[in-house]
Write an enzyme that holds these catalytic residues in place. Sequence first.
Site, PDB file in Angstrom:
ATOM      1  N   LYS A  67       8.690   3.930  13.713  1.00 46.04           N
ATOM      2  CA  LYS A  67       8.802   4.688  12.454  1.00 46.04           C
ATOM      3  C   LYS A  67       8.538   6.174  12.713  1.00 46.04           C
ATOM      4  CE  LYS A  67       5.333   5.704  10.565  1.00 46.04           C
ATOM      5  NZ  LYS A  67       4.489   4.880   9.737  1.00 46.04           N
ATOM      6  N   CYS A 119       3.140  -2.891  14.956  1.00 46.15           N
ATOM      7  CA  CYS A 119       2.929  -1.450  15.172  1.00 46.15           C
ATOM      8  C   CYS A 119       3.836  -0.907  16.267  1.00 46.15           C
ATOM      9  CB  CYS A 119       1.462  -1.184  15.505  1.00 46.15           C
ATOM     10  SG  CYS A 119       1.157   0.540  15.906  1.00 46.15           S
ATOM     11  N   GLU A 121       8.149   6.647   3.348  1.00 45.36           N
ATOM     12  CA  GLU A 121       8.383   7.061   4.738  1.00 45.36           C
ATOM     13  C   GLU A 121       9.873   6.937   5.088  1.00 45.36           C
ATOM     14  OE1 GLU A 121       5.607   4.811   7.127  1.00 45.36           O
ATOM     15  OE2 GLU A 121       3.995   6.257   6.772  1.00 45.36           O
ATOM     16  N   HIS A 170      -8.057  30.826  11.801  1.00 44.93           N
ATOM     17  CA  HIS A 170      -7.025  31.591  11.110  1.00 44.93           C
ATOM     18  C   HIS A 170      -5.912  31.979  12.060  1.00 44.93           C
ATOM     19  CE1 HIS A 170      -5.529  34.004   7.839  1.00 44.93           C
ATOM     20  NE2 HIS A 170      -5.374  35.023   8.668  1.00 44.93           N
ATOM     21  N   CYS A 207       4.594   1.281  13.105  1.00 47.68           N
ATOM     22  CA  CYS A 207       4.102   2.667  13.254  1.00 47.68           C
ATOM     23  C   CYS A 207       4.852   3.493  14.292  1.00 47.68           C
ATOM     24  CB  CYS A 207       2.637   2.668  13.671  1.00 47.68           C
ATOM     25  SG  CYS A 207       1.650   1.328  13.024  1.00 47.68           S
ATOM     26  N   TYR A 211       3.884   2.947   1.033  1.00 47.84           N
ATOM     27  CA  TYR A 211       3.978   3.633   2.329  1.00 47.84           C
ATOM     28  C   TYR A 211       5.400   3.582   2.897  1.00 47.84           C
ATOM     29  CZ  TYR A 211      -1.134   3.629   3.422  1.00 47.84           C
ATOM     30  OH  TYR A 211      -2.475   3.841   3.460  1.00 47.84           O
ATOM     31  N   GLU A 239      -7.714  25.693   7.481  1.00 49.79           N
ATOM     32  CA  GLU A 239      -8.864  26.523   7.128  1.00 49.79           C
ATOM     33  C   GLU A 239      -9.167  26.462   5.625  1.00 49.79           C
ATOM     34  OE1 GLU A 239      -8.405  30.869   7.530  1.00 49.79           O
ATOM     35  OE2 GLU A 239      -6.251  30.535   7.685  1.00 49.79           O
TER      36      GLU A 239
HETATM   37  P1  NDP Z   1       2.724  -1.077  -0.121  1.00 47.62           P
HETATM   38  O1  NDP Z   1       1.731  -2.047  -0.624  1.00 47.62           O
HETATM   39  O2  NDP Z   1       2.277   0.251   0.356  1.00 47.62           O
HETATM   40  O3  NDP Z   1       3.799  -0.807  -1.261  1.00 47.62           O
HETATM   41  C1  NDP Z   1       4.514  -1.857  -1.840  1.00 47.62           C
HETATM   42  C2  NDP Z   1       5.339  -1.269  -2.961  1.00 47.62           C
HETATM   43  O4  NDP Z   1       6.217  -2.256  -3.468  1.00 47.62           O
HETATM   44  C3  NDP Z   1       4.486  -0.791  -4.110  1.00 47.62           C
HETATM   45  O5  NDP Z   1       5.070   0.369  -4.629  1.00 47.62           O
HETATM   46  C4  NDP Z   1       4.576  -1.955  -5.107  1.00 47.62           C
HETATM   47  O6  NDP Z   1       4.455  -1.568  -6.433  1.00 47.62           O
HETATM   48  C5  NDP Z   1       5.995  -2.423  -4.857  1.00 47.62           C
HETATM   49  N1  NDP Z   1       6.183  -3.827  -5.162  1.00 47.62           N
HETATM   50  C6  NDP Z   1       5.414  -4.864  -4.775  1.00 47.62           C
HETATM   51  N2  NDP Z   1       5.926  -6.028  -5.213  1.00 47.62           N
HETATM   52  C7  NDP Z   1       7.053  -5.713  -5.899  1.00 47.62           C
HETATM   53  C8  NDP Z   1       8.013  -6.474  -6.573  1.00 47.62           C
HETATM   54  N3  NDP Z   1       7.934  -7.790  -6.642  1.00 47.62           N
HETATM   55  N4  NDP Z   1       9.038  -5.817  -7.164  1.00 47.62           N
HETATM   56  C9  NDP Z   1       9.128  -4.476  -7.104  1.00 47.62           C
HETATM   57  N5  NDP Z   1       8.242  -3.700  -6.455  1.00 47.62           N
HETATM   58  C10 NDP Z   1       7.214  -4.321  -5.863  1.00 47.62           C
HETATM   59  O7  NDP Z   1       3.569  -1.875   0.958  1.00 47.62           O
HETATM   60  P2  NDP Z   1       4.600  -1.414   2.063  1.00 47.62           P
HETATM   61  O8  NDP Z   1       5.567  -2.526   2.156  1.00 47.62           O
HETATM   62  O9  NDP Z   1       5.086  -0.042   1.811  1.00 47.62           O
HETATM   63  O10 NDP Z   1       3.689  -1.380   3.367  1.00 47.62           O
HETATM   64  C11 NDP Z   1       2.869  -2.508   3.681  1.00 47.62           C
HETATM   65  C12 NDP Z   1       1.551  -2.046   4.237  1.00 47.62           C
HETATM   66  O11 NDP Z   1       1.736  -1.624   5.574  1.00 47.62           O
HETATM   67  C13 NDP Z   1       0.933  -0.841   3.532  1.00 47.62           C
HETATM   68  O12 NDP Z   1       0.174  -1.204   2.427  1.00 47.62           O
HETATM   69  C14 NDP Z   1       0.100  -0.231   4.610  1.00 47.62           C
HETATM   70  O13 NDP Z   1      -1.155  -0.829   4.603  1.00 47.62           O
HETATM   71  C15 NDP Z   1       0.862  -0.572   5.870  1.00 47.62           C
HETATM   72  N6  NDP Z   1       1.617   0.593   6.327  1.00 47.62           N
HETATM   73  C16 NDP Z   1       0.952   1.688   6.752  1.00 47.62           C
HETATM   74  C17 NDP Z   1       1.622   2.802   7.172  1.00 47.62           C
HETATM   75  C18 NDP Z   1       0.868   3.999   7.637  1.00 47.62           C
HETATM   76  O14 NDP Z   1      -0.302   3.857   7.955  1.00 47.62           O
HETATM   77  N7  NDP Z   1       1.459   5.183   7.634  1.00 47.62           N
HETATM   78  C19 NDP Z   1       3.078   2.861   7.175  1.00 47.62           C
HETATM   79  C20 NDP Z   1       3.695   1.662   6.687  1.00 47.62           C
HETATM   80  C21 NDP Z   1       2.986   0.587   6.288  1.00 47.62           C
HETATM   81  P3  NDP Z   1       3.027  -1.432  -7.161  1.00 47.62           P
HETATM   82  O15 NDP Z   1       2.452  -0.152  -6.694  1.00 47.62           O
HETATM   83  O16 NDP Z   1       3.396  -1.408  -8.604  1.00 47.62           O
HETATM   84  O17 NDP Z   1       2.237  -2.629  -6.786  1.00 47.62           O
END
Ligand code: NDP
Length: 460
Positions: free
Chosen positions: A51, A43, A184, A440, A48, A180, A445
């Site tokens: 980022k 983080c 982002e 407002h 976080c 995510y 709101e």
């Molecule tokens: P996510 O799980 O959010 O997204 C992973 C993405 O990669 C999905 O779209 C998934 O597709 C795709 N994917 C997974 N495996 C493959 C593969 N083998 N080939 C192609 N595409 C694939 O993970 P992130 O890496 O974005 O982030 C990790 C975690 O970190 C998040 O889940 C979240 O919990 C946390 N995080 C939170 C943030 C916040 O609070 N703002 C910011 C950043 C991270 P599919 O949907 O089809 O499975």
Amino acid sequence: MSQFDYDLFVIGAGSGGVRAARMAAGYGASVAIAENYRIGGTCVIRGCVPKKLLSYASHFSEDFEDARGYGWNIDGARFSWPALIAAKNTEIGRLSGIYSTLLKQSGVTILEGKAVLSDAHTVSIGERHFSAKNILVATGGWPSLPAASKVPGIEHAITSNEAFELPDLPRRVLIVGGGYIAVEFAGIFHGLGAEVTISYRGEQILRGFDGDIRQHLHEELTRKGVKILLGSHLSGIERRTDLALAAQLAGANEPIVVDAIMYATGRTANSAGLGLAEAGVRLDKTGGVIVDSYCRSSVEHIYAVGDVTHRIALTPVAIREGSAVASTLFGGVPVPVDHDDVPSAVFSQPPIGTVGLAEADAVAKFGVVDIYKTTFKPLRHTLSGRNERVMMKLVVDAKTDRVVGAHMAGADAPEIIQGIAIAVKAGLTKRQFDQTVGIHPTAAEEFVTIRDKRTVRAKE
Ligand code: NDP
């Protein structure tokens, strides 16, 4: 005298581990914490916080454009990526220092190096061995990438880890994934001036989020100029002689040529090589530590919190879990962790805030659901002229009138949803939302004034 060196040995000084260590020490326990990289964890160091700093930086390009509509003339604005990264690194260093100081002030012993379990009560860092009555695994997660056998040339790709340290801003970026981190960073790179393409394997980005939110973000990103390829699979990457990268998409005749390819395809638990399985700790299929609601693993005195448990990978959740473990072990109050109605935000552009159930999940759970949805042009963009819309949505259980989901895409959505999350967690009804007077003029709101209703029933 205890027969152990420490009452609690924490492995990993990220958000969850640090909170547990400080609280446990506050209860009078003797505590050590080991970290093999930098105090602060994902983080603070490469998640976080940096980022969000990069996200702020990327927003200025639109802010400068919007300012014109308000009478400002801002010509000659220039951006320096190295200056941004240096400023970010200074802030991260400061925060990491604060974490170390707080640990020391709490009486926690900080140990540098990779800690592994040599048996169920012994943690070793190199040649140093420490006995511990209780052990907390808080080692977080790590970006997962496909194997080179699946995507030849994958070694040329970066992850969010490297994105924070690039020497220069890439001119063209391909981001793989639709979660995510993908959306982002699409906003960050695009806002800073790069051409961005997202390659996502599914039918719509942000799987798991409310359908209207997913659609809305897709439209807004596309309108800004981010290219989103759905049902898209990368089959290989080649480094060209001009140092650009050629990304071959399955089924495409020509590769996409870019300067950086970033994989954001999920993160997996940092549990390998820690001696966990050997100590009797059960792991799930992808290495996550299996824990009960008290964060206790299959070994009674070994606990785990945060991303290493594959529950909800969010900093505030890890912090809650860390506090709960300290309280359970040393505070005299066993605390289970409540993972229901956890709000979250995606710092995309526009950002998203969400709490509770998506429409489809609510329909599946309750059978009949009332949906209140609005989209509008925010006041700010009347003069800026920007064609960006806000979307807000409440999901209500028709039988009880309880608001079971609130979703927003638009400026300040994370800030607004944090407040709304209290109402959703408290189980308030739509009637109680309606009884609340709005502020407002705000976008927020709308959450207490939306009246247009659509009723959705589960299909028989
Ligand atoms: P996510 O799980 O959010 O997204 C992973 C993405 O990669 C999905 O779209 C998934 O597709 C795709 N994917 C997974 N495996 C493959 C593969 N083998 N080939 C192609 N595409 C694939 O993970 P992130 O890496 O974005 O982030 C990790 C975690 O970190 C998040 O889940 C979240 O919990 C946390 N995080 C939170 C943030 C916040 O609070 N703002 C910011 C950043 C991270 P599919 O949907 O089809 O499975």
